[in-house]
Design a protein around this motif. Sequence first.
Motif, PDB file in Angstrom:
ATOM      1  N   GLY A  91       0.790  -1.216   0.000  1.00  0.00           N
ATOM      2  CA  GLY A  91       0.000   0.000   0.000  1.00  0.00           C
ATOM      3  C   GLY A  91       0.824   1.269   0.000  1.00  0.00           C
ATOM      4  N   VAL A  92       2.152   1.141  -0.008  1.00  0.00           N
ATOM      5  CA  VAL A  92       3.047   2.296   0.004  1.00  0.00           C
ATOM      6  C   VAL A  92       3.754   2.381  -1.348  1.00  0.00           C
ATOM      7  N   MET A  93       3.860   3.565  -1.918  1.00  0.00           N
ATOM      8  CA  MET A  93       4.573   3.717  -3.185  1.00  0.00           C
ATOM      9  C   MET A  93       5.955   3.113  -3.084  1.00  0.00           C
ATOM     10  N   SER A  94       6.306   2.282  -4.044  1.00  0.00           N
ATOM     11  CA  SER A  94       7.576   1.565  -3.985  1.00  0.00           C
ATOM     12  C   SER A  94       8.602   2.176  -4.928  1.00  0.00           C
ATOM     13  N   ILE A  95       9.802   2.351  -4.416  1.00  0.00           N
ATOM     14  CA  ILE A  95      10.948   2.706  -5.251  1.00  0.00           C
ATOM     15  C   ILE A  95      11.767   1.454  -5.519  1.00  0.00           C
ATOM     16  N   SER A  96      12.188   0.772  -4.452  1.00  0.00           N
ATOM     17  CA  SER A  96      12.991  -0.441  -4.578  1.00  0.00           C
ATOM     18  C   SER A  96      12.652  -1.372  -3.428  1.00  0.00           C
ATOM     19  N   GLU A  97      12.111  -2.547  -3.746  1.00  0.00           N
ATOM     20  CA  GLU A  97      11.662  -3.455  -2.693  1.00  0.00           C
ATOM     21  C   GLU A  97      12.774  -3.845  -1.729  1.00  0.00           C
TER      22      GLU A  97
END
Length: 581
Positions: free
Chosen positions: A321-327
């Motif tokens: 649910g959080v905007m992802s840059i790099s998992e």
Amino acid sequence: MLRHNRLSLSSSLMWITVIGITYFTIIAVFSCPVFTSEVKILCWTGVGQLSPLNCAFELFDSTFFNDTEMLEIVEGEKEFNTPIIRANRELVASVNGGLSDPSCLVFNSGWGKEQAQNVTRRFCYPSLPGIHKPRSEEDIAYLSILELGELIKTKQITSLELTEIFLKRLKRYNHAHVAVVTYTEELAYKQAKEADNMLARGVYLVPHYRTTWGSKSFKNQVLNIEAWVYKRLKSAGAVLVAKLVSGSLAYDDIWFGGRTRNPWNIEEFSTGSSAGPAACTSAGMVPFAIESETAGLLQILYLQCALWSDCIAANIWHHWGVMSISESLDKLGPFCRSAIDCAIILDAIRGKDPDDLSSRDIPFDDPFSVDITKLTVGYLEDAEMEVVHVLAAKGVKMIPFRLNYTVESVQGILNFTMDVDMLAHFDEWQRSGQDEVYEAQEQWPTELRRARIIPAVDYVQAQRARGKLIREVRESFTVDAFIGNVTDWERVCLGNLVGIPVIVVPTGFKNISQPHPSNSRRRTTITTGIYAPPEKDHILWLSNQSPITISSVLLSMILDQMIHKPFSYQDDSTSRLTRKI
């Protein structure tokens, strides 16, 4: 077809040859419709045909870039990508067979979403008997989470009253800090009433409030999902009073509504992607806030805004649910005004997220039960010696320390990892040209255009080099924790790549340079970082030994001066306020 009238064909051929992208040129031969055996790689000299860069970018299905952007990408390839690629190849790819330096990217074969068998025990918080409700709302706003909880428990104040106090402060001070995107007032009062009535928690989505990610491209976006971290906080009785500013696509403090400012010195920008949560927590506009971390800008936020914050390893907290840059780099954590508050929020949000395969339910020892006299803590050459002396006086064994590793491309590995992962999440955003209206062209647009031409092989080599770095740091980490300058960029990159937990602690203040003669109370924060091995949480209690306490009285005077003395500024990085305080 893209025009190439800005491109010198002969110089372009020379350029591509010089920077070593020979595979671009070779395959471009077969992409050009006028290829013949006679002209070979000079096929683009045919009348009206593709330029060499057009041919190269067609290979990557990236012909949506214009000529100027393609030339910028080639410049970036030469200056940034190629040195990193060569360094990683030399480090981990000089021997064939893949028998050493495996990639740190690990596949999780579990298909299910089963919860961990052993439920993590909650922390045992210290009791605060005899807490009385302050007379002023200003003093209430600066109480710790533990103190506010005690007031609610003893029925000296209600959740509804607290919600009203913090909503008023958000509205009063936001015009100075530019830190709020949306007030969730209706939802906040609803949740506060439910908390006061102690009713069972239901599932309440937030469909009427925007999730903008700070970007013009998404300023009207509404997501009908709940972040897992929000669910955890809501189930613990927390109330959502506002959605605060994130820098555009989590890069810096610039967003579509302006730039967020530092409560301690309004001439400074807050800096960092979680600029809104930092400014609002520091200014007592909220008792705590949730921040995200990928590549270190939070350390600058702590420095600017005089906050404690706890960023543990990426797998401990949930990204759903959080905007992802790099998992493998993204982390969530609390912004607070004390170490104890950090521990309380950590306790509420940690655990396995059933929708996030990267998260884990890791058993933590209770930080409130740690005997710090049994810890050996190292200090780096750039550590604040006042902190060293304070910890030593409290019985901690302090020794000189150095973290040893041989990997030289630490910053480059982080850039490769973050930029390629980010581009994978925002591929359509770039392809559709939305990056051209991004708030700061020198930020994500430039980096992600360069990431478009990072070969998959060299991305994997970067992860192998990252794995080597993790092993070397693990072997070198011979102390229970160490302290050092939290803004050292090499260390910031290393900590994010390796997953070293760090809590950032304000240790003092100093006056701003060239203060206004009218007795300015503005300050610059001095911070230190306390680092520990992954899955160790004793740094929480170590950080509670900080030699200073944030002065709510001082900050309140600064905030009130901003309210009663209006200021104006131009929204650019070199602007200075016309009203001095």
